[in-house]
Design a protein around this motif. Structure first.
Motif, PDB file in Angstrom:
ATOM      1  N   TRP A   1      24.945  15.007  26.189  1.00 50.27           N
ATOM      2  CA  TRP A   1      24.301  14.943  24.800  1.00 50.27           C
ATOM      3  C   TRP A   1      25.411  15.564  23.591  1.00 50.27           C
ATOM      4  N   ILE A   2      25.706  16.863  24.332  1.00 53.06           N
ATOM      5  CA  ILE A   2      26.571  17.796  23.462  1.00 53.06           C
ATOM      6  C   ILE A   2      28.062  16.801  23.176  1.00 53.06           C
ATOM      7  N   GLY A   3      28.495  16.213  23.909  1.00 54.95           N
ATOM      8  CA  GLY A   3      29.709  15.421  23.522  1.00 54.95           C
ATOM      9  C   GLY A   3      29.453  14.368  22.669  1.00 54.95           C
ATOM     10  N   VAL A   4      28.222  13.675  22.650  1.00 50.73           N
ATOM     11  CA  VAL A   4      27.803  12.641  21.947  1.00 50.73           C
ATOM     12  C   VAL A   4      27.317  13.151  20.560  1.00 50.73           C
ATOM     13  N   GLY A   5      26.948  14.578  20.511  1.00 48.07           N
ATOM     14  CA  GLY A   5      26.338  15.107  19.247  1.00 48.07           C
ATOM     15  C   GLY A   5      27.637  15.455  18.417  1.00 48.07           C
ATOM     16  N   LEU A   6      28.726  15.951  19.056  1.00 46.48           N
ATOM     17  CA  LEU A   6      29.886  16.166  18.388  1.00 46.48           C
ATOM     18  C   LEU A   6      30.588  15.070  17.721  1.00 46.48           C
ATOM     19  N   MET A   7      30.680  13.795  18.469  1.00 44.83           N
ATOM     20  CA  MET A   7      31.145  12.656  17.962  1.00 44.83           C
ATOM     21  C   MET A   7      30.083  12.123  16.574  1.00 44.83           C
TER      22      MET A   7
ATOM     23  N   LEU B   1      37.037  16.059  21.314  1.00 46.08           N
ATOM     24  CA  LEU B   1      36.392  17.112  22.005  1.00 46.08           C
ATOM     25  C   LEU B   1      35.008  16.556  22.672  1.00 46.08           C
ATOM     26  N   GLY B   2      34.109  15.457  21.929  1.00 46.05           N
ATOM     27  CA  GLY B   2      33.009  14.918  22.356  1.00 46.05           C
ATOM     28  C   GLY B   2      33.377  13.906  23.491  1.00 46.05           C
ATOM     29  N   ILE B   3      34.512  13.408  23.217  1.00 44.23           N
ATOM     30  CA  ILE B   3      35.145  12.369  24.476  1.00 44.23           C
ATOM     31  C   ILE B   3      35.449  12.962  25.799  1.00 44.23           C
ATOM     32  N   SER B   4      35.882  14.176  25.570  1.00 37.44           N
ATOM     33  CA  SER B   4      36.104  15.148  26.821  1.00 37.44           C
ATOM     34  C   SER B   4      34.982  15.719  27.474  1.00 37.44           C
ATOM     35  N   LEU B   5      34.175  15.923  27.027  1.00 37.44           N
ATOM     36  CA  LEU B   5      32.683  16.404  27.520  1.00 37.44           C
ATOM     37  C   LEU B   5      32.047  15.166  27.995  1.00 37.44           C
ATOM     38  N   VAL B   6      32.023  14.149  27.383  1.00 35.34           N
ATOM     39  CA  VAL B   6      31.324  12.853  27.987  1.00 35.34           C
ATOM     40  C   VAL B   6      32.310  12.449  29.185  1.00 35.34           C
ATOM     41  N   VAL B   7      33.311  12.425  29.271  1.00 36.35           N
ATOM     42  CA  VAL B   7      34.278  12.147  30.669  1.00 36.35           C
ATOM     43  C   VAL B   7      33.863  13.031  31.835  1.00 36.35           C
ATOM     44  N   ILE B   8      33.702  14.522  31.445  1.00 36.36           N
ATOM     45  CA  ILE B   8      33.180  15.380  32.317  1.00 36.36           C
ATOM     46  C   ILE B   8      31.936  15.115  33.112  1.00 36.36           C
ATOM     47  N   ALA B   9      31.188  14.751  32.102  1.00 37.36           N
ATOM     48  CA  ALA B   9      29.572  14.482  32.576  1.00 37.36           C
ATOM     49  C   ALA B   9      29.716  13.306  33.573  1.00 37.36           C
ATOM     50  N   VAL B  10      30.384  12.166  33.116  1.00 39.11           N
ATOM     51  CA  VAL B  10      30.496  11.214  33.901  1.00 39.11           C
ATOM     52  C   VAL B  10      31.261  11.424  35.341  1.00 39.11           C
ATOM     53  N   THR B  11      32.025  12.345  35.140  1.00 42.40           N
ATOM     54  CA  THR B  11      32.602  12.793  36.445  1.00 42.40           C
ATOM     55  C   THR B  11      31.855  13.463  37.442  1.00 42.40           C
ATOM     56  N   LEU B  12      30.891  14.555  36.753  1.00 44.36           N
ATOM     57  CA  LEU B  12      30.102  15.024  37.579  1.00 44.36           C
ATOM     58  C   LEU B  12      29.113  14.056  38.389  1.00 44.36           C
ATOM     59  N   LEU B  13      28.798  13.044  37.965  1.00 48.72           N
ATOM     60  CA  LEU B  13      27.825  12.012  38.428  1.00 48.72           C
ATOM     61  C   LEU B  13      28.456  11.557  39.849  1.00 48.72           C
ATOM     62  N   ASN B  14      29.764  11.333  39.985  1.00 49.74           N
ATOM     63  CA  ASN B  14      30.586  10.941  41.233  1.00 49.74           C
ATOM     64  C   ASN B  14      30.539  11.961  42.235  1.00 49.74           C
ATOM     65  N   LYS B  15      30.153  13.280  41.891  1.00 52.57           N
ATOM     66  CA  LYS B  15      29.919  14.097  43.117  1.00 52.57           C
ATOM     67  C   LYS B  15      28.600  14.138  43.617  1.00 52.57           C
ATOM     68  N   LYS B  16      28.600  14.065  45.127  1.00 51.74           N
ATOM     69  CA  LYS B  16      27.202  13.786  45.724  1.00 51.74           C
ATOM     70  C   LYS B  16      26.355  14.982  45.607  1.00 51.74           C
TER      71      LYS B  16
ATOM     72  N   VAL C   1      20.902  16.869  35.828  1.00 53.47           N
ATOM     73  CA  VAL C   1      20.392  17.907  34.792  1.00 53.47           C
ATOM     74  C   VAL C   1      21.733  18.488  34.364  1.00 53.47           C
ATOM     75  N   LEU C   2      22.766  18.590  35.073  1.00 49.73           N
ATOM     76  CA  LEU C   2      23.871  19.342  34.463  1.00 49.73           C
ATOM     77  C   LEU C   2      24.807  18.411  33.730  1.00 49.73           C
ATOM     78  N   ALA C   3      24.747  17.020  34.218  1.00 46.10           N
ATOM     79  CA  ALA C   3      25.544  16.166  33.443  1.00 46.10           C
ATOM     80  C   ALA C   3      24.940  15.605  32.191  1.00 46.10           C
ATOM     81  N   LEU C   4      23.391  15.552  32.202  1.00 41.97           N
ATOM     82  CA  LEU C   4      23.133  14.947  30.884  1.00 41.97           C
ATOM     83  C   LEU C   4      23.351  15.938  29.677  1.00 41.97           C
ATOM     84  N   PRO C   5      23.060  17.273  29.571  1.00 39.63           N
ATOM     85  CA  PRO C   5      23.306  17.885  28.287  1.00 39.63           C
ATOM     86  C   PRO C   5      24.928  17.943  28.062  1.00 39.63           C
ATOM     87  N   LEU C   6      25.559  18.059  28.860  1.00 38.29           N
ATOM     88  CA  LEU C   6      27.114  17.687  28.543  1.00 38.29           C
ATOM     89  C   LEU C   6      27.422  16.370  27.872  1.00 38.29           C
TER      90      LEU C   6
END
Length: 313
Positions: free
Chosen positions: A153-159, A298-313, A146-151
């Motif tokens: 989306w925002i990143g993709v939206g900016l791009m 900026l969009g790239i950065s947000l997408v990378v953060i979102a994917v990184t969040l998914l690696n946290k248990k 839930v936290l990663a998905l909006p991030l």
């Protein structure tokens, strides 16, 4: 060529990673390879090939590899008849929707919009995947998702916003975007409904059945609207691009994606795919000469953060 053993050695070479991290790594590698597809397509379109013909050439190069692997693994006893019984038709249907329909809609959309914008719009599929999984399996999204998905989306939206500023024909933009959104939904269907089938018959057997069925559907589609002899009339470069697309953006990532779904599920596999626009943007800048703006970075950065969040248990 034993893709299975190579894949096993590759996975085994990452002992320091958790099981989840290995699954996410497979998904990200598959995403990077799939993201090259838009680049190959744009390069091939320069020579006047239409979507149906390019899609047919792509699967004409891919199908022999899948058939050879199917025969090889069948002789090895790795495709058990008892497990396959009753699951071949569902796997075939999911493959046709996920690869034939999604590919045709995607290639059609690329006639009207740029490769980076196509990747950005296509990666609406994580949201579709989560909604479908919630509706079909009553699989409530985890908090990290839930936290990663909006991030993402925002990143993709900016791009996307950055790319829209470079488009001049609003009707073409709308039509191309609509086709790619439909493709994204088709791929989300594939991710969600493949999960249970993969659990029953394994990722390798599922991928073989799904891709062979999708190839046959593509050939039938082309036979209904074109002449197969016309496929031999294109410049040599078109066949090279179709071959690259077949091996690096179809065969290899199809197995990696199926194994990622098996390891981490459709939701996390889908959101890790949000990194796709990042890979495409970089490749488009490198190969096609497209520019990268501040909003895109900026969009790239947000997408990378979102994917990184998914690696946290």
């Amino acid at each position: 060529m034993n893709i299975s053993k190579s894949g096993s050695r590759f996975i085994a070479s990452m002992p320091q990673l958790s099981a989840t991290a290995k699954g996410l790594s497979l998904a990200l590698i598959a995403t990077a390879l799939f993201s090259l597809k838009g680049i190959w397509i744009k390069l091939a379109y320069q020579f006047g090939i239409d979507p149906a013909s390019l899609m047919t050439l792509r699967m004409a190069f891919s199908l022999p590899i899948y058939l050879l692997l199917a025969m090889f693994w069948w002789k090895q006893g790795r495709l058990e008849h008892q497990k396959l019984k009753g699951n071949i038709l569902p796997a075939a249907i999911v493959g046709i929707v996920g690869y034939y329909l999604a590919s045709f809609l995607d290639l059609s959309g690329l006639q009207y919009i740029s490769a980076p914008l196509e990747r950005v719009v296509l990666y609406a599929y994580p949201g579709f995947t989560i909604l479908l999984a919630w509706w079909v399996y009553r699989q409530k999204p985890q908090l990290i998702v839930v936290l990663a998905l909006p991030l993402s989306w925002i990143g993709v939206g900016l791009m996307m916003w950055s790319e829209m500023g470079q488009q001049h024909d609003s009707q073409q933009l709308l039509w191309g975007t609509s086709l790619v959104i439909a493709s994204a939904f088709s791929f989300a269907f594939y991710l969600v409904f493949s999960k249970n089938i993969v659990a029953k018959i394994g990722s390798q057997a599922f991928t073989l059945i799904a891709m062979i069925a999708a190839s046959l559907a593509i050939f039938i589609h082309f036979a209904m609207q074109g002449d197969f002899t016309s496929l031999a009339s294109y410049p040599t470069q078109v066949y090279w691009y179709a071959g690259y697309m077949a091996l690096f953006s179809t065969v290899i990532p199809s197995f990696l994606f199926s194994e990622a779904i098996n390891r981490i599920g459709s939701q996390r596999t889908a959101i890790s795919g949000s990194a796709g626009p990042v890979f495409t943007l970089i490749m488009a800048a490198w190969i096609l000469g497209d520019s990268i703006g501040l909003l895109q970075l900026l969009g790239i950065s947000l997408v990378v953060i979102a994917v990184t969040l998914l690696n946290k248990k």
